[in-house]
Write an enzyme that holds these catalytic residues in place. Structure first.
Site, PDB file in Angstrom:
ATOM      1  CD  GLU A  12      62.021  47.295 -60.685  1.00  0.00           C
ATOM      2  OE1 GLU A  12      61.151  47.023 -59.818  1.00  0.00           O
ATOM      3  OE2 GLU A  12      62.188  46.614 -61.702  1.00  0.00           O
ATOM      4  CE  LYS A  56      59.976  46.410 -50.472  1.00  0.00           C
ATOM      5  NZ  LYS A  56      58.780  46.789 -49.735  1.00  0.00           N
ATOM      6  CG  ASP A  87      55.201  51.830 -47.792  1.00  0.00           C
ATOM      7  OD1 ASP A  87      54.836  50.638 -47.830  1.00  0.00           O
ATOM      8  OD2 ASP A  87      55.315  52.471 -46.740  1.00  0.00           O
ATOM      9  CE1 TYR A 126      55.965  43.930 -58.191  1.00  0.00           C
ATOM     10  CE2 TYR A 126      55.502  46.163 -57.451  1.00  0.00           C
ATOM     11  CZ  TYR A 126      55.345  44.798 -57.318  1.00  0.00           C
ATOM     12  OH  TYR A 126      54.569  44.317 -56.305  1.00  0.00           O
ATOM     13  CE  LYS A 135      61.506  47.448 -45.324  1.00  0.00           C
ATOM     14  NZ  LYS A 135      60.143  47.282 -45.804  1.00  0.00           N
ATOM     15  CB  CYS A 174      37.737  81.686 -31.743  1.00  0.00           C
ATOM     16  SG  CYS A 174      38.617  82.032 -33.282  1.00  0.00           S
ATOM     17  CB  CYS A 179      36.680  86.061 -33.890  1.00  0.00           C
ATOM     18  SG  CYS A 179      35.789  84.543 -33.513  1.00  0.00           S
ATOM     19  CB  CYS A 199      35.803  79.358 -34.166  1.00  0.00           C
ATOM     20  SG  CYS A 199      35.145  81.019 -34.382  1.00  0.00           S
ATOM     21  CB  CYS A 219      35.664  83.610 -37.097  1.00  0.00           C
ATOM     22  SG  CYS A 219      37.401  83.404 -36.683  1.00  0.00           S
TER      23      CYS A 219
HETATM   24  S1  IVH Z   1      59.275  42.880 -56.956  1.00  0.00           S
HETATM   25  C1  IVH Z   1      59.381  38.421 -56.944  1.00  0.00           C
HETATM   26  N1  IVH Z   1      59.469  45.485 -57.257  1.00  0.00           N
HETATM   27  O1  IVH Z   1      57.517  44.974 -52.097  1.00  0.00           O
HETATM   28  C2  IVH Z   1      59.379  39.904 -56.953  1.00  0.00           C
HETATM   29  N2  IVH Z   1      58.253  44.649 -55.397  1.00  0.00           N
HETATM   30  O2  IVH Z   1      58.647  43.167 -50.064  1.00  0.00           O
HETATM   31  C3  IVH Z   1      58.538  40.492 -55.909  1.00  0.00           C
HETATM   32  N3  IVH Z   1      57.245  46.372 -53.999  1.00  0.00           N
HETATM   33  O3  IVH Z   1      55.079  42.464 -52.317  1.00  0.00           O
HETATM   34  C4  IVH Z   1      58.251  41.903 -55.935  1.00  0.00           C
HETATM   35  N4  IVH Z   1      57.964  48.109 -55.170  1.00  0.00           N
HETATM   36  O4  IVH Z   1      54.413  44.847 -52.857  1.00  0.00           O
HETATM   37  C5  IVH Z   1      58.993  44.474 -56.500  1.00  0.00           C
HETATM   38  N5  IVH Z   1      59.691  47.764 -57.649  1.00  0.00           N
HETATM   39  C6  IVH Z   1      59.211  46.760 -56.916  1.00  0.00           C
HETATM   40  C7  IVH Z   1      58.426  46.990 -55.766  1.00  0.00           C
HETATM   41  C8  IVH Z   1      57.975  45.893 -55.028  1.00  0.00           C
HETATM   42  C9  IVH Z   1      57.264  47.716 -54.117  1.00  0.00           C
HETATM   43  C10 IVH Z   1      56.593  45.617 -52.917  1.00  0.00           C
HETATM   44  C11 IVH Z   1      55.670  44.537 -53.391  1.00  0.00           C
HETATM   45  C12 IVH Z   1      56.134  43.269 -52.747  1.00  0.00           C
HETATM   46  C13 IVH Z   1      56.943  43.790 -51.616  1.00  0.00           C
HETATM   47  C14 IVH Z   1      57.999  42.780 -51.233  1.00  0.00           C
END
Ligand code: IVH
Length: 663
Positions: A114, A116, A118, A223, A309, A403, A406, A421, A426
């Site tokens: 999946e 991740k 942010d 998720y 990551k 500016c 102008c 300005c 302008c």
């Molecule tokens: S699973 C036990 N799935 O990442 C499972 N987390 O570093 C725990 N996060 O606190 C989380 N996308 O905020 C999972 N597809 C995803 C995610 C995800 C973002 C974040 C989540 C979690 C943090 C862990």
């Protein structure tokens, strides 16, 4: 309509609205025009205000409701929200796979990969298919109850397909386009800008006033789900969540063995910059729930999942020069002109430096080596100076006194970050205002883009936004690359904009500090442009959420002769300058109501809606201008203030009879 009929109709409308919310916010496939949707919504609101006793907490009208909180309650999560172990490179990924294989005693594992997100982890609890509580992750064991804020997120269903009990977890995020817009608005208002979408999402969710959260178009991907349904795999859990109406990420994939996981990781490392939101890695999960159980958890994280990551999207380059740009409000923004550099798939030549203070804070000089960062489509930013590479030949940047467009004076008010300005005429400002007027969020002239406006202004065809309405097809055809068909499209889209809702016009005028939401508020409180233009600062400040600075900006705008002329021209061109009658004249016109304490027969929003329907105004603060304070049970300080100022105080019963008399 009898009450029974109304009840039926209300249920039907709610179902329809839920269906369209799902299509729009979850599936991203709207099926009806905004206007039709608004009509359904208004109809429901209307019926609910006639029968406030039929309002339920999960009605689509109740997404934004309630009073600001004083603080968030603490909730204890039923099962802890754990963290994930991070995998920083290929070796760590392979080591993770090895541990999993050994733990399960198999050669190859079925994983789910999946994106991740942010953003911010939240937990959503449903009872009998109804959303009852939402909370932040907090320390994993205890979180904060942010139910009222989560309810404002339209991608979160308030009612599920089935009447089931479940807990779903997911990540709330703010898409890039909204993040950029939010920062632009904040910069405009001299508010601190958010460093990244994550901070913006977090800041938005932790607002004590849900109306602020509602103004930030957050979304969510789910998720995880603790569900009653008997399923065997994580992937099936996600399918189930989707069926129940949740938004799940469409890019999730089952990967057979670690080599397919590696492919997925590589694929998304290349594609991630094209996503409309921020991701910082890939989450890898063992698919079979039985295997997950077998592997179990450490104190901190599951053994059956990990996060790979990605490095941040950064590159190093040189600031060749710093020049300034002039925006539609005259705001002067310094921009770094960079030695072109590859950054996450594109060549970057410029980076915004926001304002002079930012430059000082980061210590950026001309000819400095800097690290630039690009988050998706976001305009690149200078993250930091590589001080070790300084040669001593770097030069300080000084804000120009005049500016660059102008030549007028640049003025920076004491205590504000942004220099401007001061010349309203302008050319850069004129052009910026007209472009703003045409944008999708404003008057939505689909075929009138910035390049076309630039040509029109340069050729002298338009001097203000109203001039767009007197353009002919022949005028347009005289411009570069304009054939018959495209010229007609331009004319058609200008014409189509005549009938935009009133709040769009207010926003389109480009009044300082007025974003989409404030424009909507103004449209809710004033039925036409003349009423709004006449409003004094004191009148405007009566509106809940409108502070003195915004009130001043609005009043100032309408005092300017040039703006008065612009409005006259727009009116003559046939632009809609009134609301849709949401608050036309009525028996309570000119009367302001303030509610305090709990009401028994109405929710606060429903009571306020009744007042507005009869032409009155609902405000949240008591002043000499207040006509009535309606005091319910346990009235607060507003009651004392009303007494002190001698404002008439009504009981709920008296309020009810006043309303009935006029109905
Ligand atoms: S699973 C036990 N799935 O990442 C499972 N987390 O570093 C725990 N996060 O606190 C989380 N996308 O905020 C999972 N597809 C995803 C995610 C995800 C973002 C974040 C989540 C979690 C943090 C862990």
């Amino acid at each position: 309509m009898s009450k029974a009929e109304a009840e039926k109709k209300i249920e039907k409308l709610r179902q329809e609205i839920r269906h369209h919310d799902h299509l729009y916010y979850v599936l991203d496939k709207p099926a009806i025009a905004d206007r039709e949707y608004d009509k359904l919504f208004r109809e429901l609101k209307e019926l609910e205000s006639q029968y406030p006793e039929l309002i339920t907490p999960n009605s689509p009208t109740q997404r934004v409701g309630g009073e600001p909180l004083k603080s968030f309650k603490t909730v204890t999560h039923k099962t802890p929200l754990l963290s994930l172990d991070n995998l920083m490179d290929e070796d760590e990924l392979l080591a993770f796979d090895k541990r999993v294989r050994e733990g399960l005693g198999v050669d190859k594992v079925e994983y789910v990969c999946e994106l991740k997100m942010d953003g911010l982890a939240v937990s959503l609890v449903y009872k009998n298919g109804k959303f009852v509580q939402g909370s932040t992750r907090g320390d994993g064991i205890h979180g904060e109850d942010i139910t009222i804020n989560l309810k404002t997120i339209k991608a979160i269903p308030l009612v599920l397909k089935d009447e089931v009990d479940l807990e779903a977890r997911g990540e709330v995020y703010l898409p890039y386009d909204h993040f950029i817009k939010l920062n632009e608005e904040r910069q405009e208002k001299d508010e601190a800008i958010f460093a990244n979408p994550r901070n913006a999402a977090a800041g938005s969710l932790r607002q004590l006033d849900p109306k602020v959260t509602a103004g930030r178009p957050l979304s969510i991907f789910l998720y995880y789900g603790s569900i009653e349904e008997k399923v065997k795999t994580h992937y099936e859990v996600l399918q189930y969540l989707k069926e129940q109406g949740f938004k799940t990420n469409p890019n999730t994939r089952i990967c057979e063995g670690i080599s397919e996981v590696q492919k997925y990781i590589k694929e998304w490392d290349e594609k991630r910059e094209k996503l409309p939101y921020d991701i910082d890695g890939i989450v890898i999960k063992v698919n079979k729930l039985h295997d997950q159980q077998k592997l179990g958890f450490t104190a901190r994280a599951p053994r059956w999942a990990a996060a790979y990551k990605y490095p941040p999207m950064q590159s190093e380059t040189i600031v060749e020069d710093i020049q300034v740009q002039v925006g539609r409000t005259g705001a002067i923004t310094p921009v770094a002109h960079l030695k072109p550099v590859h950054l996450a798939g594109v060549v970057v030549k410029r980076a915004t430096l926001h304002n002079e203070d930012e430059i000082r804070r980061k210590g950026i000089k001309i000819k400095d080596h800097v690290k630039v960062q690009r988050a998706g489509e976001v305009i690149p930013e200078v993250v930091e100076v590589v001080k070790s590479k300084r040669t001593g030949h770097e030069k300080d940047f000084h804000m120009p006194k005049e500016c660059p467009i102008c030549g007028s004076k640049i003025y920076k008010p004491e205590g504000e970050a942004i220099a401007r300005c001061i010349n309203f005429a302008c050319p850069a400002q004129v052009m910026g205002r007209i472009i703003h007027f045409t944008t999708r969020e404003a008057m939505d002239m689909e075929h009138v883009g910035p390049a076309l406006v630039a040509q029109l202004v340069e050729k002298g065809y338009v001097k203000d936004a109203a001039d767009l309405y007197s353009l002919t097809k022949e005028d347009i055809m005289k411009l570069e690359r304009m054939a018959d068909k495209s010229a007609q499209n331009v004319i058609d889209s200008i014409k189509a904009s005549l009938d935009r809702p009133f709040d769009r016009l207010i926003y389109a005028l480009g009044i300082r500090m007025i974003g989409r939401r404030t424009a909507q508020l103004l449209a809710d409180n004033y039925s036409n442009i003349d009423e709004l233009a006449k409003a004094s600062e004191a009148d405007l400040s009566q509106i809940h959420e409108i502070g003195p600075k915004v009130a001043e900006a609005v009043a100032f705008f309408f005092k300017q002769k040039g703006n008065q002329r612009l409005i006259e021209k727009l009116r003559e061109a046939g632009v809609r300058v009134k609301g849709q009658g949401a608050r036309g004249k009525g028996p309570l016109t000119g009367k302001t109501f303030v509610f305090t304490g709990g009401l028994t027969n109405y929710t606060r929003p429903a009571a306020e809606e009744l007042v507005r329907k009869l032409g009155g105004r609902a405000s949240s603060s008591v002043s000499k201008e207040t006509s009535y304070v309606v005091a319910g049970t346990d009235p607060g300080s507003k009651y004392d203030k009303a007494k002190k100022l001698g404002v008439e105080i009504l009981t709920e019963g008296e309020f009810q009879s006043l309303i009935h008399k006029h109905k």
